[in-house]
Structure formats: C-alpha cells, structure tokens
Design a protein around this motif. Structure first.
Motif, PDB file in Angstrom:
ATOM      1  N   GLY A   1       0.267  10.847   5.110  1.00 15.38           N
ATOM      2  CA  GLY A   1      -0.852  10.596   6.009  1.00 15.38           C
ATOM      3  C   GLY A   1      -0.317  10.002   7.297  1.00 15.38           C
ATOM      4  O   GLY A   1       0.752  10.361   7.805  1.00 15.38           O
ATOM      5  N   ARG A   2      -1.043   9.032   7.848  1.00 18.06           N
ATOM      6  CA  ARG A   2      -0.582   8.350   9.061  1.00 18.06           C
ATOM      7  C   ARG A   2       0.041   6.996   8.759  1.00 18.06           C
ATOM      8  O   ARG A   2       0.970   6.560   9.433  1.00 18.06           O
ATOM      9  CB  ARG A   2      -1.761   8.164  10.036  1.00 18.06           C
ATOM     10  N   THR A   3      -0.436   6.341   7.713  1.00 18.11           N
ATOM     11  CA  THR A   3       0.031   4.976   7.432  1.00 18.11           C
ATOM     12  C   THR A   3       0.380   4.774   5.971  1.00 18.11           C
ATOM     13  O   THR A   3       0.664   3.647   5.557  1.00 18.11           O
ATOM     14  CB  THR A   3      -1.038   3.945   7.841  1.00 18.11           C
ATOM     15  N   GLY A   4       0.322   5.841   5.150  1.00 16.68           N
ATOM     16  CA  GLY A   4       0.597   5.693   3.727  1.00 16.68           C
ATOM     17  C   GLY A   4       2.080   5.531   3.428  1.00 16.68           C
ATOM     18  O   GLY A   4       2.945   5.673   4.307  1.00 16.68           O
TER      19      GLY A   4
ATOM     20  N   THR B   1      -8.744   8.055  -6.403  1.00 15.68           N
ATOM     21  CA  THR B   1      -9.319   7.426  -5.213  1.00 15.68           C
ATOM     22  C   THR B   1      -9.738   6.022  -5.613  1.00 15.68           C
ATOM     23  O   THR B   1     -10.211   5.791  -6.724  1.00 15.68           O
ATOM     24  CB  THR B   1     -10.548   8.210  -4.692  1.00 15.68           C
ATOM     25  N   PHE B   2      -9.566   5.081  -4.700  1.00 21.62           N
ATOM     26  CA  PHE B   2      -9.910   3.704  -5.007  1.00 21.62           C
ATOM     27  C   PHE B   2     -10.159   2.959  -3.700  1.00 21.62           C
ATOM     28  O   PHE B   2      -9.890   3.469  -2.591  1.00 21.62           O
ATOM     29  CB  PHE B   2      -8.802   3.030  -5.811  1.00 21.62           C
ATOM     30  N   ALA B   3     -10.711   1.752  -3.844  1.00 23.08           N
ATOM     31  CA  ALA B   3     -11.006   0.912  -2.675  1.00 23.08           C
ATOM     32  C   ALA B   3     -10.209  -0.368  -2.767  1.00 23.08           C
ATOM     33  O   ALA B   3     -10.014  -0.931  -3.854  1.00 23.08           O
ATOM     34  CB  ALA B   3     -12.498   0.598  -2.617  1.00 23.08           C
ATOM     35  N   LYS B   4      -9.740  -0.807  -1.611  1.00 22.28           N
ATOM     36  CA  LYS B   4      -8.986  -2.051  -1.536  1.00 22.28           C
ATOM     37  C   LYS B   4      -9.354  -2.750  -0.230  1.00 22.28           C
ATOM     38  O   LYS B   4      -9.183  -2.182   0.852  1.00 22.28           O
ATOM     39  CB  LYS B   4      -7.483  -1.758  -1.587  1.00 22.28           C
ATOM     40  N   ASP B   5      -9.882  -3.971  -0.377  1.00 27.02           N
ATOM     41  CA  ASP B   5     -10.259  -4.770   0.798  1.00 27.02           C
ATOM     42  C   ASP B   5     -11.199  -4.013   1.729  1.00 27.02           C
ATOM     43  O   ASP B   5     -11.065  -4.029   2.960  1.00 27.02           O
ATOM     44  CB  ASP B   5      -9.001  -5.203   1.572  1.00 27.02           C
ATOM     45  N   GLY B   6     -12.151  -3.294   1.120  1.00 24.79           N
ATOM     46  CA  GLY B   6     -13.165  -2.599   1.913  1.00 24.79           C
ATOM     47  C   GLY B   6     -12.730  -1.278   2.487  1.00 24.79           C
ATOM     48  O   GLY B   6     -13.497  -0.651   3.234  1.00 24.79           O
ATOM     49  N   THR B   7     -11.518  -0.816   2.170  1.00 19.40           N
ATOM     50  CA  THR B   7     -11.025   0.458   2.682  1.00 19.40           C
ATOM     51  C   THR B   7     -10.809   1.406   1.512  1.00 19.40           C
ATOM     52  O   THR B   7     -10.313   1.001   0.460  1.00 19.40           O
ATOM     53  CB  THR B   7      -9.704   0.264   3.451  1.00 19.40           C
ATOM     54  N   ASN B   8     -11.184   2.661   1.711  1.00 20.52           N
ATOM     55  CA  ASN B   8     -10.998   3.677   0.684  1.00 20.52           C
ATOM     56  C   ASN B   8      -9.586   4.271   0.796  1.00 20.52           C
ATOM     57  O   ASN B   8      -9.116   4.581   1.905  1.00 20.52           O
ATOM     58  CB  ASN B   8     -12.048   4.782   0.816  1.00 20.52           C
ATOM     59  N   TYR B   9      -8.946   4.422  -0.356  1.00 18.68           N
ATOM     60  CA  TYR B   9      -7.589   4.964  -0.409  1.00 18.68           C
ATOM     61  C   TYR B   9      -7.546   6.128  -1.387  1.00 18.68           C
ATOM     62  O   TYR B   9      -8.404   6.275  -2.263  1.00 18.68           O
ATOM     63  CB  TYR B   9      -6.582   3.900  -0.864  1.00 18.68           C
TER      64      TYR B   9
ATOM     65  N   GLU C   1      -7.816   6.823   2.978  1.00 16.14           N
ATOM     66  CA  GLU C   1      -8.536   8.106   2.989  1.00 16.14           C
ATOM     67  C   GLU C   1      -8.786   8.589   4.407  1.00 16.14           C
ATOM     68  O   GLU C   1      -8.812   9.782   4.679  1.00 16.14           O
ATOM     69  CB  GLU C   1      -9.865   7.928   2.239  1.00 16.14           C
ATOM     70  N   ASP C   2      -8.973   7.632   5.338  1.00 16.28           N
ATOM     71  CA  ASP C   2      -9.237   8.014   6.722  1.00 16.28           C
ATOM     72  C   ASP C   2      -8.048   8.708   7.366  1.00 16.28           C
ATOM     73  O   ASP C   2      -8.208   9.396   8.382  1.00 16.28           O
ATOM     74  CB  ASP C   2      -9.622   6.793   7.557  1.00 16.28           C
ATOM     75  N   ASP C   3      -6.835   8.526   6.811  1.00 22.66           N
ATOM     76  CA  ASP C   3      -5.697   9.258   7.353  1.00 22.66           C
ATOM     77  C   ASP C   3      -5.901  10.756   7.239  1.00 22.66           C
ATOM     78  O   ASP C   3      -5.375  11.531   8.053  1.00 22.66           O
ATOM     79  CB  ASP C   3      -4.413   8.860   6.606  1.00 22.66           C
ATOM     80  N   PHE C   4      -6.662  11.146   6.209  1.00 21.72           N
ATOM     81  CA  PHE C   4      -6.938  12.565   6.008  1.00 21.72           C
ATOM     82  C   PHE C   4      -8.346  12.936   6.463  1.00 21.72           C
ATOM     83  O   PHE C   4      -8.580  14.018   6.985  1.00 21.72           O
ATOM     84  CB  PHE C   4      -6.765  12.926   4.528  1.00 21.72           C
ATOM     85  N   MET C   5      -9.295  11.966   6.222  1.00 19.23           N
ATOM     86  CA  MET C   5     -10.693  12.233   6.570  1.00 19.23           C
ATOM     87  C   MET C   5     -10.991  11.953   8.034  1.00 19.23           C
ATOM     88  O   MET C   5     -12.083  12.229   8.521  1.00 19.23           O
ATOM     89  CB  MET C   5     -11.605  11.359   5.705  1.00 19.23           C
TER      90      MET C   5
END
Length: 870
Positions: free
Chosen positions: A394-397, A468-476, A500-504
């Motif tokens: 992705g961009r930051t993974g 898919t999961f959430a961590k600290d309010g962000t979807n991964y 997830e936003d890296d792809f979405m």
C-alpha cells in the motif's frame, strides 16, 4: 317522509321521527314533562338527535370533524352540540336507560334527564350535575365524558398534524425533484462505492498476496546462496585432510573462498563426527579469519589464521581443554543436519559480535553412506530487513517475517544501524541474553494486532489468511502466508498489514467527487425546480385566488390565467367562462348572503332553524301614481338606482337582503351570521336609508321621475330562518309572525304619517341608543294580541332640543288619551302640532278624542286600536 331509526337505549325498537319538524314524535314520549308536550318544536329527544347525527355520516366529506359540525349545527349552537354528543355517547357506554331531552335555547346548557325517581339536570358545557339533582352515579358519567373528550382532543391533534403535513405545489415539485436527485445520486454513489469496494477488496487481496509471494521469493533468493554454498562445500571438503587444512589450505581455503564470494554469508564451517572443525568467519571490519579446532585426547588445539593481523590479539591460537573448546557436534545446525541427512535450516541465531540475527544452512557430507561431517553456512538477515524496508505494501503498510515461535525473524529497516531493533535483551541466570522480538510487541502496532488475530483465530490450514480489522479508529487489512513446505522448508510466515485507505483511497476520493457532483446537481435541481415550480404553481395560485373570489361572488375583472401547460390553461379558460355566466346569475341571488353561508360552511339544503332576528320591510309611497306618469325605461333606471342605494345602506349594517317585492324590500339581521345588537343595526340601516333619500330627493325631483318617499317597518322576534322552496330551487328567507308584523308596521305608516315604525320588541332592545316615540297600541290585521308601536326619530345623541320637546309633549298627550281625558288629550295633541309644525299622528288622535267624547268606549278599553286594513 318519516324516517326509521333505532333508539339508543332500546335496540330493536323502531321509532318514527320527522327531521323536518325538528321535534320528536316517538310513541315513548311522556306528555307534559316540564310543560312541553310531544312534538313541541322547542325540544329534541335523543332519538332525533341520533338520527340527525347518523344522517350526516353519509355526507361526501372526508373529515369526520366537519361531518359532526354539520350534524350538530342542525341541532343547536356548535359549542353545545359537541358536549351533547359526548353526553349521549357516555350514557350508551355506561348502559344508562334514561329519557333525556335537549332544549333548543342556545343560552341554556342544561339537559333534562328523567328516570323513575324524578327529574335531574346536567350541564353539558361544564360537565356537572345540578347540585340539587345529582344522582349517585354522577361520577361515572363525568369520568366517561372526560375520557371521550380526551379521545376527541387526541383525534383533533392528529388531524392538525396531518393538516400541517400538507405542502404547496411549488414546495412539492422542489421537494420531489430534490428527493429524486438525492435518491438517484445516493443509489449511484452506493452502487459505485460498494461495487468499487468489493472490487478493491479483491484487488487488495490480490495485491497483498502478490506482495507476500514476492517477499517469499525474494527471501528464498536471498537464502539461496547459502544453500548453494553448502552444496558446493560438501563436494570440496576433504575430511581426511582436515588436520592439515590450516597449513595446506585445501578445505580451509574453500571455506574462505565461499565466504568472500557471497557478501550475505556470515561464516562457513565444516565439522566432523570427532569434533574437529574448520570455521571461516567474517569479522566486524569485513576481513576473514580461519579457525581450526583439532581434538587430540584431553586437549584441543584452537588455531587462528587472520587476513587482518589486528585480530590476532583478540583471537589467539592455543590449546584448551576439550570441554572448553568449540565443538560442532553441540550446535543445533550440526545435530539437525546429521539427524536428517538432508539440507536443513536452523532457527534464527543472534550474533554476539554485532547483535545481528542470522540463520544457518547445514548439509551433511556422506561418503559411501557414512557421515563424514556437516557443512554449515551462516547467513546474515540484516539485508533481508533492509529489503523489507523498501517493500511497498500500500502506501504506509509493512511486511514482517515471523517464525513458528511467533517471533519476528525480519522486519522493515531503513538502515543497518537499526538492526538492533530486531532483538531484545533479557536478564538471564548468570548474565544477559539476547532474543528475537515477539510479534505481539512489533514496532508497527497494526502488525501486532494482525498477528494477534492471526495466531488467535482458527487457522484455515497452510493457505493464506486475509483479514480486516480496526486499530485506534482506523480500518486495516492484513494477510498472512506461510513459506512453502517440504523437507527443506523454512517454518516461517510472511505477514503484511496496511491501512484500508491505502487501497480504498482512490475509491473514497472518487466517492467524494461524486458527492460534490451530487451536491452541485441538487443545488442546480433546486434552482431549476423553483423555476419549474413557479411555472406550475403560479397559474395554480392564480386559479385558486380566482376560485376563492368566485366562491365569494366577487366576479369583477380579476387575474387572467395564462399557462404554457395545456391543462392549466384550459382550466383558466373554463374558469373565465364560469365567471361570465355567474355574473348574470349573481343579479338574481343576494351575493352577500351567499358569502355569509359560505363563511359558515353551510350547504344549501332544504331546512331551517329558529333564530331571533330583526326584520325590515320598505315600500315606496304612491308608487302607482309615480309609475303612471313616468316613462317605463326611466322608471326602471331610477328604481334600480334607488334599490342599489337602499341595498348598500342595509349591507353596510351587515343586513341580509332577502328579496325585492316589486318596489318593496325585505331584509333581516341576525342570520345567517349571528350578530350582536342586530336590532340596533337594523334601526341604523333604516335611518341611513332615510338620510340617503333626503339627500337624493332634490336631485331626483328635478328629473322626469321624482323622488321615492319610502316607509319602513321593523320588528324583532324568533322566526324560522333557512332555505325554503323546492329541491331544485331554494330561497334563503325567514318565516313566522315576526315577519308579518314587520310588514304590517310598514303599512301603518300611512295612517300615522310616519316614515319608520318599529315594534315594542325592537324598541326594548334599542331604547338606550335610539330616540323613538310611542305612537299607538295596535292590534294589526289578522292578530288579536296588541303591540305598542314606536316612530324611530334618530339616534339618541343626534336628537335636538326641539325634537325632544315635541316628543315629550306627545308622550304626555298619549298618557292623557289612555286615561280617557279626551278634551285634555286633544289640546295636548294640538300643542304637539304647534311644536312640530305638522304631525299626522296627533291629528289622528284629535279625531279619535272627538269620537270618544261623543261616544265613550267600553269600560274594559285599554287604548288598543284594532287595524282593519293591512
């Protein structure tokens, strides 16, 4: 025609009632209750009340409240009708079988309840019993009525909320267009977003899987030189010459050559089953050193050969006890390879030189099926961490490599200086040890969460696991894929995690663009909708205004309705044609009467009600002789002007013009609109008409048709007012004795030379504000009951001193007349003539006094004059 209706209290019993008679003729009516006989029109029984209410339920009106209003308006005043309805409904609920009678008097809120133990009275407005007639069950009835009232209030509120929900055409069009754009935009956005999301989810999976596969391949490629070096060395080593290797350079030189040819290799070694070993070690400065371990009895020689002499002081050659010297047989790489007799990979080890993790590839050396020793190749994992640092997820993974113990084998690093991040120091017995960092404390928190989920969930097997999961309010998103298995496989797993936003992101950016476009479209739609609604609504508003004007009989030139919409334009043309036809029709119908009936919400149906009203009749004196001497057309024009002026004066005082009877006018006050001080308004209208005639008289006398001297008769009383006539033609008029008396009073003006005569009933209502003299006590033709008649002079505050003087003189003269003092009365009436100048009424009484002087009346004479003509 009698109508059958079932009683409230005795189901199955049929009663005959006549709604037209506005009274009950039921067989169960008890005679002489409170002085009223069966069929008396002043009272209703509950059966007729029920009938009238049921009749209205079939009216074509969707509003139940309006049907009730119409029903009870036929019975009595609205504010009494609804409580009465609740009263009877409550009685039915309680099962009471009492006879109840409801007075028509609108000022009387009491109903009379009759039972075996006597009569009682109940106030339907205040929901209470007369304290003197309160029955034992009173509380139950009050509670029932209150409950019904609360229910009615709830229905009223519900109807009010529905009325508030109504919208105009303009608002409806704008709202509908906006809703359609919102709906279509939302559907497009939802479909594109969720469809794109599914596609991106597939792409995310595919991309992560590709990254994992590539990382595994890169890792295996990185480790491949170690396996190749081990295979090559296994063919080159000479176990029988190992003791001389440090001198002859055979096997030792092979180990050094392999180390120098592969930069990622940390060391190469060969160990024998006897414990001898050759080790080529890459030193911290990049130079190479060769260590030879030779076991001889209880002693072991440890020999070093350094390419850089500076290491000679650190690593010295010498003899050690065998249990203190390095022994390859004690290493896990030797033991694993010797046991399996195939290429084997050891667990990750941590170098004590630079804290860097590494791994050993070991291959047994077999000669004739016998184990001659094991070749070991140690490889540095730092470069693998640097590779992972460059890998884009992705961009930051990030991507991690984990072992079977859930430790981090390798993770992304930016430089070799960060290699210490892969390990951690832990206190251990006897000193300090180094170990790999567990996955659950990975520096990249999403990876720690993903590993926790991966190792904590039921594994799907050797295949990859996408999550898919959430961590600290962000979807991964995350993916774990094990390295390929097999006899030589590594027990490692590649793990990847990324927001997830890296792809979405592109999808969401696209959704944002769609949203902005939708907002722009909505604004554009609202603007266009407003303009379009104006095109639709403005003609409709104009049509509504014109219909309201037509309903109120305002048929003067109004708005011209033009619309580009064919149907609306046709409605405008039809409305114009209807208005043209009604203009002719209005001349035959009192327009103000129609407006009043519309204001009350009454439908033009056959029927009437008792009302206390004031009636006025007018008539033109000597009209026959005037008409004989005038041209017909001139007379018609003058009569039209006269009627218009009289009608205007009557309407100015809120009077209802009933009809024109030749040259006469009939009007009344108090219906259809209920008026306070209707008698006073009628008197004012008569005075206004008289004043108009005085002003117009000189001008009319100068023409071919002279002025019209007019006589007025006014009376107040209870009459039947309503729509009279046949089913196909109705006339809103008044019937009854009060009307006849008003007509007789108008005629009596001829005998007394007066202009405006009012009855004693009217006088009692206006005497504080109108000045009038009592002219006579008369029994009009056709009636035996005498009535005092008064000449209306003017409003009290407009009467001058001269008029007061002759009025007082006339009053004294009339009292002398009633006292049978004929001579004195005659002289007093003569004084009235002197004061007023001319008074035909006084002349009439002077003649009567002369007659009564010659032939006195009977002893029971009370001054009543019996009129023998109309």
């Amino acid at each position: 025609m009698p109508v059958s209706v079932e009683s409230f209290t005795t189901p199955g019993t049929v009663y005959q009632t006549d709604p037209g008679a506005e009274s009950c003729t039921c067989d169960d009516w008890t005679a002489n209750r409170s002085g009223f006989d069966r069929g008396d029109p002043r009272r209703y029984c509950k059966h007729l009340l029920t009938l009238l209410f049921d009749e209205t339920q079939s009216l074509p009106d969707n509003d139940p409240a309006k049907r009730q209003e119409r029903a009870f308006r036929r019975i009595r005043d609205l504010r009494h009708g609804f409580p009465a309805c609740r009263f009877y409904e409550a009685m039915e609920i309680l099962g009471w079988e009492y006879d109840v009678y409801f007075p028509l008097d609108r000022q009387n809120p009491w109903v009379e309840v009759y039972s075996d133990d006597g009569a009682r009275r109940y106030n339907v407005i205040e929901n209470r019993w007369d304290s003197a007639s309160r029955p034992v069950e009173a509380d139950a009835l009050v509670q029932a009525i209150t409950a019904i009232s609360d229910e009615e209030r709830g229905r009223t509120r519900a109807r009010a909320r529905l009325r508030r929900l109504r919208v105009s055409v303009r608002m409806g069009i704008v709202t509908l267009l906006t809703f359609l754009v919102l709906l279509s935009g939302s559907l497009v956005l939802a479909v594109s977003y969720f469809g794109g999301s599914q596609a991106v989810r597939v792409l995310m999976h595919a991309q992560l899987a590709g990254r994992a596969e590539a990382t595994i391949d890169k890792t295996l490629d990185y480790l491949d030189p170690a396996a190749k070096a081990a295979a090559l060395l296994a063919n080159l080593v000479e176990p029988e010459r190992i003791k001389g290797a440090w001198r002859d350079g055979g096997t030792g030189q092979a180990l050094l050559a392999a180390l120098q040819a592969n930069p990622q290799l940390r060391w190469t070694a060969f160990g024998t089953p006897k414990g001898d070993m050759l080790l080529a070690q890459r030193m911290a400065d990049g130079s190479a050193s060769l260590q030879t371990v030779l076991r001889e009895g209880m002693d072991t020689q440890v020999l070093w050969s350094h390419s850089d002499p500076r290491w000679a002081d650190t690593f010295r050659s010498g003899t050690k006890r065998s249990d203190e010297a390095p022994d390859p047989r004690d290493t896990f790489w030797y033991q694993k390879a010797a046991a399996r007799e195939v290429l084997s990979w050891s667990d990750v080890t941590i170098s004590e030189v630079d804290d860097a993790p590494g791994i050993v590839c070991a291959l047994p050396v077999l000669r004739g099926g016998a184990l001659q020793g094991v070749v070991g190749v140690g490889i540095d994992l730092a470069d693998l961490a640097l590779f992972l640092g460059k890998l884009r997820v992705g961009r930051t993974g990030q991507a991690y490599i984990l072992n079977a113990a859930r430790d981090i084998v390798s993770m992304p690093l930016a430089s070799r200086a960060q290699i210490h991040q892969l390990v951690r120091r832990q206190a251990a017995a006897g000193g300090t040890g180094l170990s790999l960092r567990p996955a659950d404390v990975a520096p990249y928190a999403p990876m720690a969460e993903a590993a926790h989920l991966f190792y904590g969930a039921a594994r799907s097997g050797d295949g990859e696991d996408f999550m898919t999961f959430a961590k600290d309010g962000t979807n991964y998103v995350g993916l774990f894929k094990p390295f390929p298995g097999g006899r030589e496989g590594l027990p490692w797993t590649i793990g990847l995690a990324a927001p997830e936003d890296d792809f979405m992101g592109p999808i969401k950016d696209y959704a944002g663009i769609v949203l902005h476009v939708a907002v722009a479209l909505i604004l554009l739609t609202i603007i266009l909708g407003v303009r379009l609604a104006r095109v639709f609504a403005r003609p409709l508003d104009m049509l509504a205004q014109e219909m309201t004007r037509i309903r109120d009989f305002h048929l003067e030139s109004g708005l011209k309705v033009d619309s580009p919409i064919i149907e609306v334009d046709n409605m405008g043309q039809s409305l114009a044609n209807m208005k043209s036809g009604l203009k002719s029709f209005r001349k035959f119908v009192p327009a103000q009467l129609v407006r009043d009936l519309i204001a009350l919400g009454q439908e033009a149906t056959l029927g009437g009600e008792y009302r206390t009203i004031t009636i006025m009749f007018t008539d033109i004196a000597s009209f026959t002789s005037i008409s004989e001497n005038a041209k017909p057309m001139d007379l018609v024009i003058r009569l039209g002007e006269y009627m218009s002026l009289m009608t205007t004066a009557i309407r100015a005082q809120q009077g209802t013009v009933d009809k024109f009877i030749g040259d006469a006018i009939m009007a009344f006050w108090g219906a259809p609109l209920t008026l306070e001080r209707h008698a006073f308004r009628a008197c004012r209208a008569a005075l206004a008409c008289r004043e108009i005639l005085r002003i117009m008289g000189p001008r009319w006398n100068a023409t071919s048709v002279p002025a019209f001297p007019t006589r007025f008769g006014l009376n107040t009383g209870e009459a039947i007012v309503g729509n009279m006539g046949s089913d196909d033609r109705l006339n809103y008029t008044a019937l009854g004795d009060p009307i006849n008396l008003a007509a007789r009073l108008e005629s009596l003006n001829k005998q007394y030379g007066t202009e405006i005569l009012i009855s004693e009933h009217t006088y009692e209502l206006v005497k504080t504000r109108m000045a009038a003299r009592r002219v006579d006590i008369v029994a009009v033709k056709g009636k035996t009951r005498p009535v005092a008649i008064y000449e209306l002079v003017d409003e009290t505050d407009r009467v001058g001193e001269k008029d007061r003087e002759w009025m007082e003189a006339y009053a004294r003269a009339f009292e002398l007349y009633l006292a049978r003092r004929w001579n004195e009365a005659s002289s007093a009436f003569g004084r009235v003539i002197v004061l007023r100048g001319e008074d035909k009424a006084s002349e009439v009484f002077i003649r009567r006094c002369a007659v009564y002087t010659a032939a006195p009346p009977d002893p029971d004479w009370v001054g009543v004059f019996v009129a023998t003509t109309k």
